[in-house]
Design an enzyme around this catalytic site. Structure first.
Site, PDB file in Angstrom:
ATOM      1  N   ASP A   1       4.653  -4.449   6.033  1.00  0.00           N
ATOM      2  CA  ASP A   1       4.978  -5.801   6.466  1.00  0.00           C
ATOM      3  C   ASP A   1       5.192  -6.756   5.292  1.00  0.00           C
ATOM      4  O   ASP A   1       6.161  -7.519   5.265  1.00  0.00           O
ATOM      5  CB  ASP A   1       3.854  -6.332   7.370  1.00  0.00           C
ATOM      6  CG  ASP A   1       4.122  -7.752   7.831  1.00  0.00           C
ATOM      7  OD1 ASP A   1       5.032  -7.949   8.656  1.00  0.00           O
ATOM      8  OD2 ASP A   1       3.438  -8.664   7.347  1.00  0.00           O
TER       9      ASP A   1
ATOM     10  N   THR B   1       4.392   2.809   5.578  1.00  0.00           N
ATOM     11  CA  THR B   1       3.000   2.370   5.693  1.00  0.00           C
ATOM     12  C   THR B   1       2.266   3.298   6.645  1.00  0.00           C
ATOM     13  O   THR B   1       2.833   3.715   7.658  1.00  0.00           O
ATOM     14  CB  THR B   1       2.899   0.924   6.213  1.00  0.00           C
ATOM     15  OG1 THR B   1       1.524   0.644   6.555  1.00  0.00           O
ATOM     16  CG2 THR B   1       3.755   0.696   7.451  1.00  0.00           C
TER      17      THR B   1
ATOM     18  N   ARG C   1       0.570  -5.450  -5.801  1.00  0.00           N
ATOM     19  CA  ARG C   1       0.615  -6.695  -5.042  1.00  0.00           C
ATOM     20  C   ARG C   1       1.222  -7.768  -5.940  1.00  0.00           C
ATOM     21  O   ARG C   1       1.008  -7.774  -7.142  1.00  0.00           O
ATOM     22  CB  ARG C   1      -0.784  -7.115  -4.603  1.00  0.00           C
ATOM     23  CG  ARG C   1      -1.567  -6.034  -3.862  1.00  0.00           C
ATOM     24  CD  ARG C   1      -0.969  -5.718  -2.499  1.00  0.00           C
ATOM     25  NE  ARG C   1      -1.772  -4.738  -1.759  1.00  0.00           N
ATOM     26  CZ  ARG C   1      -1.439  -4.228  -0.591  1.00  0.00           C
ATOM     27  NH1 ARG C   1      -0.306  -4.590  -0.018  1.00  0.00           N
ATOM     28  NH2 ARG C   1      -2.228  -3.358   0.018  1.00  0.00           N
TER      29      ARG C   1
ATOM     30  N   ASP D   1       2.701  -0.187  11.869  1.00  0.00           N
ATOM     31  CA  ASP D   1       2.696  -1.513  12.489  1.00  0.00           C
ATOM     32  C   ASP D   1       3.978  -2.309  12.259  1.00  0.00           C
ATOM     33  O   ASP D   1       3.975  -3.536  12.367  1.00  0.00           O
ATOM     34  CB  ASP D   1       1.496  -2.323  11.976  1.00  0.00           C
ATOM     35  CG  ASP D   1       1.543  -2.551  10.462  1.00  0.00           C
ATOM     36  OD1 ASP D   1       2.377  -1.918   9.777  1.00  0.00           O
ATOM     37  OD2 ASP D   1       0.748  -3.372   9.965  1.00  0.00           O
TER      38      ASP D   1
ATOM     39  N   ARG E   1      -5.285  -1.736   9.213  1.00  0.00           N
ATOM     40  CA  ARG E   1      -5.182  -3.197   9.085  1.00  0.00           C
ATOM     41  C   ARG E   1      -5.403  -3.837  10.442  1.00  0.00           C
ATOM     42  O   ARG E   1      -6.457  -3.653  11.038  1.00  0.00           O
ATOM     43  CB  ARG E   1      -3.847  -3.582   8.451  1.00  0.00           C
ATOM     44  CG  ARG E   1      -3.903  -4.888   7.690  1.00  0.00           C
ATOM     45  CD  ARG E   1      -2.649  -5.191   6.928  1.00  0.00           C
ATOM     46  NE  ARG E   1      -1.461  -5.232   7.760  1.00  0.00           N
ATOM     47  CZ  ARG E   1      -0.377  -5.938   7.456  1.00  0.00           C
ATOM     48  NH1 ARG E   1      -0.340  -6.627   6.344  1.00  0.00           N
ATOM     49  NH2 ARG E   1       0.662  -5.929   8.251  1.00  0.00           N
TER      50      ARG E   1
ATOM     51  N   GLY F   1       0.830  -1.208   0.000  1.00  0.00           N
ATOM     52  CA  GLY F   1       0.000   0.000   0.000  1.00  0.00           C
ATOM     53  C   GLY F   1       0.859   1.250   0.000  1.00  0.00           C
ATOM     54  O   GLY F   1       1.853   1.329   0.719  1.00  0.00           O
TER      55      GLY F   1
ATOM     56  N   ASP G   1      -0.048   2.395   8.518  1.00  0.00           N
ATOM     57  CA  ASP G   1      -0.562   1.614   9.643  1.00  0.00           C
ATOM     58  C   ASP G   1       0.302   1.719  10.897  1.00  0.00           C
ATOM     59  O   ASP G   1      -0.163   1.395  11.999  1.00  0.00           O
ATOM     60  CB  ASP G   1      -0.684   0.141   9.254  1.00  0.00           C
ATOM     61  CG  ASP G   1      -1.617  -0.069   8.072  1.00  0.00           C
ATOM     62  OD1 ASP G   1      -2.510   0.769   7.865  1.00  0.00           O
ATOM     63  OD2 ASP G   1      -1.434  -1.071   7.353  1.00  0.00           O
TER      64      ASP G   1
END
Length: 319
Positions: free
Chosen positions: A103, A125, A72, A129, A171, A11, A127
């Site tokens: 990730d 990202t 992707r 994370d 996510r 992303g 996120d």
């Protein structure tokens, strides 16, 4: 090392372009050649690679998205796909690779590392994370986008005396929801890292109404579940006028904040330094405002930890 590559994968996040720019210009400053891999690991497999010059990354530091594009690539999860990618890198004489992403992108870099190919991961990202770093590139910009949206929604919530349930990205991580909810004074924040009790949420809303509160904001991280379903339950049990907003991909776009531009520049440049030092299989990050790097295999074995103290604070301040 005389020739390196750079790709963005997964992303997109605001600041990726700033990171690409930093990689290219840092490398050229030190006499290295830089090759851009377009369309992530998919482009790597297909040899969509070209040499980048100083002008190739001009006028992109302030732009969202990624100049190198992203895609992707399930094929790269296979050994055959990974070998195809390494063949392309060897074909172009690329001796080391900077991978900018989240990730999934790190997992690809980890595989290349296991095959003996020098990679350095840069955390990009929204996120937030990725283990081994306090912040990821794009998180700050996405956070401010969410805060701006909630501010606007609160105006309508106040005017119409409504309860709003707002679903944000992240996510399986609750960082965006937690930080945005705390910054915007949300009455309730639902994150995947902490269990929640719907009866408790209903009680909080009811107590607020009884003391004269006319509107409420509930922030839901997408990893918790559907905000639409949560909104239905709230309206059924309280009879409050309830609306749901799913912010969606607007959170991933836009011009990166100053914080993300600076972070991306620092991390991208550090990734090049590591390759110049002959260090592959690493990932860079920032901890306590200091640049750090970790073994990428060891880092991915860890789990991102959300600040539970902030979550407790949000509950204490929203009584």
């Amino acid at each position: 090392m005389k020739r390196i590559g750079v790709l963005t994968s997964g992303g997109d996040s605001p600041g990726m372009n700033a990171a690409v720019r930093a990689v290219v210009r840092k490398a050229i400053f030190h006499g290295l050649e830089v090759y851009g891999v377009y369309q992530g690991y998919s482009g790597l497999i297909n040899g969509n690679i070209e040499k980048l010059e100083l002008g190739s990354v001009g006028d992109i530091i302030h732009r969202g998205g990624t100049k190198l594009l992203s895609a992707r690539c399930p094929e790269f999860k296979t050994l055959e796909g990974q070998m195809k990618g390494i063949e392309q890198l060897k074909k172009f004489g690329i001796e080391g690779l900077v991978v900018i992403g989240g990730d999934g992108s790190y997992q690809g870099a980890k595989k290349l590392t296991e095959h003996g190919y020098p990679c350095v991961g840069v955390p990009g990202t929204i996120d937030n994370d990725i283990p081994g770093t306090d912040f990821t590139i794009g998180f700050d910009t996405a956070l401010n986008t969410v805060i701006d949206a909630i501010d606007k929604i609160r105006d309508t919530a106040t005017s119409h005396e409504r309860t709003y349930v707002i679903e944000v990205m992240g996510r399986n991580a609750g960082d965006i929801a937690l930080w945005a909810g705390l910054a915007d004074g949300a009455e309730t924040i639902l994150i995947p890292e902490c269990d929640y009790d719907m009866d408790d949420i209903i009680s909080r809303l009811t107590r607020g109404s009884e003391r004269g509160k006319k509107h409420s904001i509930i922030v839901v991280a997408e990893g918790v579940g559907s905000a639409i379903e949560i909104g239905k339950v709230i309206e059924e049990k309280t009879n409050f006028d309830t609306r749901v907003t799913v912010l969606g991909h607007v959170q991933r776009g836009g011009s990166p904040s100053a914080a993300d531009r600076v972070l991306a520049s620092r991390l991208g440049a550090r990734a090049v330094e590591l390759l110049m030092e002959g260090k592959g299989g690493r990932c860079v990050g920032i901890q306590n405002n200091k640049l750090v790097d970790h073994d990428i295999i060891e880092a991915l074995a860890q789990k991102h930890e959300l600040d539970k103290g902030m979550y407790q604070l949000s509950q204490e301040l929203s009584i």
